[in-house]
Each structure stands twice: as structure tokens, then as C-alpha cells.
Scaffold this motif. Sequence first.
Motif, PDB file in Angstrom:
ATOM      1  N   TYR A 345       0.841  -1.219   0.000  1.00 36.73           N
ATOM      2  CA  TYR A 345       0.000   0.000   0.000  1.00 36.73           C
ATOM      3  C   TYR A 345       0.861   1.248   0.000  1.00 36.73           C
ATOM      4  CZ  TYR A 345      -3.977  -2.957   0.789  1.00 36.73           C
ATOM      5  OH  TYR A 345      -4.942  -3.911   0.626  1.00 36.73           O
ATOM      6  N   GLU A 346       0.264   2.327  -0.469  1.00 33.55           N
ATOM      7  CA  GLU A 346       0.963   3.613  -0.520  1.00 33.55           C
ATOM      8  C   GLU A 346       0.988   4.292   0.847  1.00 33.55           C
ATOM      9  OE1 GLU A 346       2.511   5.324  -3.237  1.00 33.55           O
ATOM     10  OE2 GLU A 346       2.440   3.221  -3.858  1.00 33.55           O
ATOM     11  N   SER A 347       0.070   3.882   1.740  1.00 34.86           N
ATOM     12  CA  SER A 347      -0.014   4.551   3.045  1.00 34.86           C
ATOM     13  C   SER A 347      -0.660   3.615   4.063  1.00 34.86           C
ATOM     14  CB  SER A 347      -0.849   5.831   2.925  1.00 34.86           C
ATOM     15  OG  SER A 347      -2.189   5.494   2.583  1.00 34.86           O
ATOM     16  N   VAL A 348      -0.487   3.967   5.330  1.00 28.33           N
ATOM     17  CA  VAL A 348      -1.072   3.168   6.418  1.00 28.33           C
ATOM     18  C   VAL A 348      -2.597   3.233   6.350  1.00 28.33           C
ATOM     19  CG1 VAL A 348      -1.279   2.966   8.941  1.00 28.33           C
ATOM     20  CG2 VAL A 348       0.948   3.495   7.896  1.00 28.33           C
ATOM     21  N   CYS A 349      -3.132   4.436   6.119  1.00 24.26           N
ATOM     22  CA  CYS A 349      -4.601   4.536   6.177  1.00 24.26           C
ATOM     23  C   CYS A 349      -5.275   3.810   4.999  1.00 24.26           C
ATOM     24  CB  CYS A 349      -5.085   5.973   6.357  1.00 24.26           C
ATOM     25  SG  CYS A 349      -4.644   7.129   5.088  1.00 24.26           S
ATOM     26  N   GLU A 350      -4.580   3.735   3.852  1.00 25.78           N
ATOM     27  CA  GLU A 350      -5.159   2.950   2.742  1.00 25.78           C
ATOM     28  C   GLU A 350      -5.197   1.478   3.110  1.00 25.78           C
ATOM     29  OE1 GLU A 350      -2.741   5.291  -0.437  1.00 25.78           O
ATOM     30  OE2 GLU A 350      -3.709   3.617  -1.449  1.00 25.78           O
ATOM     31  N   ASP A 351      -4.107   1.034   3.748  1.00 29.12           N
ATOM     32  CA  ASP A 351      -4.015  -0.356   4.188  1.00 29.12           C
ATOM     33  C   ASP A 351      -5.160  -0.662   5.172  1.00 29.12           C
ATOM     34  OD1 ASP A 351      -3.308  -2.837   5.074  1.00 29.12           O
ATOM     35  OD2 ASP A 351      -1.433  -2.245   6.047  1.00 29.12           O
TER      36      ASP A 351
END
Length: 388
Positions: A345-351
Motif C-alpha cells: 500500500y501507498e499509506s497506512v490509512c489505505e491499508d
Amino acid sequence: MDKHIYLSSPHMGGEEMKYIQEAFDTNWVAPLGKNVEMFEKEMCSYIGRPYAVALSSGTAAIHLGLMCLGVKRDDIVFCSSFTFSGSCNPIAYIGAKPVFIDSDYKSFNMSPEALRKAYEKYPEPAAIVVVNLYGQPAEYDEIKAIAKEHNTPILEDSAESLGASYKGIQTGNFGDISIFSFNGNKIITTSGGGMLMCNDEATYKKIMFWATQAREPFPWYQHNEIGYNYRMSNICAGIGRGQLKVLSDRVAQKRKIHSIYLECFKDNPFIEIEREYEGAEPNFWLTFATLTKNCKATFMDIIQTLAAENVESRPAWKPMHLQPVFADCDFITQLDDKQKKETGYESVCEDIFSRGVCLPSDTKMTEEEVRAVAKIVNKAIYDKQSQR
Ligand SMILES: Cc1ncc(COP(=O)(O)O)c(C=O)c1O
């Protein structure tokens, strides 16, 4: 299930009608009145802050709060990306520019590391909107230290965290200005409403002034500034006064629901329930779960299976930087290239968004109902897992 199970619905305590009746008996149905005044005082003593202004919504409170912190057109405002749009729409109302900040895996709230990175690119933001998502407090020791280094004011969005605390202090105390929401699905409700909390009289007076159409102290209607019609009604405040009486019960019930889920999923390696981290005492407004990466069921599988059983659940908030309406806004991820590769993922929140689900956390559920919901989820997961 025979009975429809709600995600989080209004739960009256019993004394609300007494305050509403009083408003009718004294004809203070509108505009303001004793309930508004008392609700503000009662919130001040519950939170432990000297000033409160009851408003028509949490969004209105964020709007006026940002204005009071000095945010102006074209200013940069840092804001948690993993949140509901009510946190950041007011930045756009002012014509300022949100720069969205990633979460970390510890609190799922604003990542102090990503916040530091954001300052490298934008050294002078006008304010930071920090959200306590699902009732989990953000990491204020680090966030406040960073904000102080750069002299940036904090607006604490405690819409979902009334009754939660961080290092023994109630949320609603960590922002230069803090806000709450009493929207219908919140831990207590006024049917719709919000509250702004602050420490100084000048801020309090300015908020009050803007919230009542910026009416100057003249015998006639005189306006030198644009105002807003943002005050809470005396009837709504009456509901709030009754609800405040049961707030501690509601916090205990939400935390109990969370503990039952923890127990029910302890042997299931494919689902993880959000936990409190050291120093944080969440209200667990919603019990939030993430499916593990090797889980074959998706969050939509869980939501659809529950819906077929008459049970309401919800995906995680979709991060604001992924929303089409904020497509031209910048976003600062916590992840470096190596971590992006590792997580996919590009970021923690997307994950977290891609694997998250809010489980029903209605305080009117019985213990058996919570267990029954967990059983449906466990079965949905294992059914998928056994498919080839
Ligand atoms: C995190 C968050 N911020 C802001 C708001 C806005 O509050 P309101 O709905 O009272 O305007 C909400 C909820 O509705 C929320 O969940």
C-alpha cells in the motif's frame, strides 16, 4: 437475527423528556434558554474546561473553531486523512487547503512521523485538525510537542471520543480548540448538535458572536462581519442534558461490547480487534476490526453477510485523500518506499481502510446479541477460508 441490530443508534436515558417538558412549560422552545446554558456548564464540568459553546453540529464547531484559530483563504491546514468528511469540509468552507496526514498502526490516528514529514514540505500550516477516530485518542504527547515546536494551533476533533481519555485526561482537552458531535449515531446524542470547548474568554466570545449571525451590540441589527446561524436549540440541549446523565454508563457499555468482541475473536487468526495502546483509554464508540492480509473474506463479505442477517455494520472511513472531491489536495504518507513494497500500500490509512470493518456497537445490544454477531462474522471468515 429476529431483531434488527444497529451500528450505533440513539439510546435515551429517561430524563431527556423532563428537560424538554421544562422548555415547553416555560415557553423557551426557542431560541436559546436554560437547557443550552446548563448543557454548556455541565459539559465544562465533565470535560474540565472553562468554556463551552453549544452549536448546531460538530461540523459547525470545526468551522468556527478554525476561523478562531486564524485560518484564512489559501492557508495550509494539516488534517488526519483517516476520518469522516466533517473533519475537513470546514477547511474548504474557509477556502483554505487541506494537506492530509497519514495514520500510524499504533492508534490508527494521525502519525507523528508523517506530521514531521509534512512540516518539511509545508513549514507554516495555519492549524492542525487532529481526530480521535472511533473513540481512540490520538498520540498527543508527540503531536502536541511537534505542533509546539512550530507554533501551530491544534483543533482537536473529538466528535467520536466523548468520554475517552489520554494519560488520565479527558479528550476535548488537547486542542487549543476542541469539538464534540451529538449527531444521532454518537455515544450520546441531541438528535443533532455539537459543542466547542476552549480555555479563554476572548475565543468563547468570538465563537458566540459568529454563531449568532455576528450581531454587533447595537439597539438595531448591525453587522460588521459575516455571521452564521449555528447555535443549538433549547430543545436539543434538553436532550443533551438528559443524555449526559447516562454518559458514563454508555462508555462502560461500549467498552463492554468491545471486550466481548475481543473474547469472541481471540482464537480467530484472521481478524484483529482494535485495542487501546498504553496511556489511551478509548470510549470504543465503534469497535473497529481489521481482517488480516491472509484472510480470504473481504470487509464487504463481512458487511454483506451481516446485512443478510439483519445486522448493520460499516466499512472504515475512506481516507480523505482518496476522495474525488479532495483529489487536488496533497497527502503525506508515513511509509517509505521499502515499507510500501512490504505492505503493498501507498499509506497506512489505505491499508487499514482496505481491511477494516466497524462492528455493530449499539449500547442497546444484549451480551448474547454481541456474541451472535461475532459468531456470524467468525462463520463468514471460516466459510471463505475453506473455499478453494
Ligand atoms: C470524526 C468526525 N468529525 C466530525 C463530525 C461531524 O459532526 P456532525 O455530524 O455533528 O456535524 C463527525 C460526525 O458526524 C465525525 O465522526
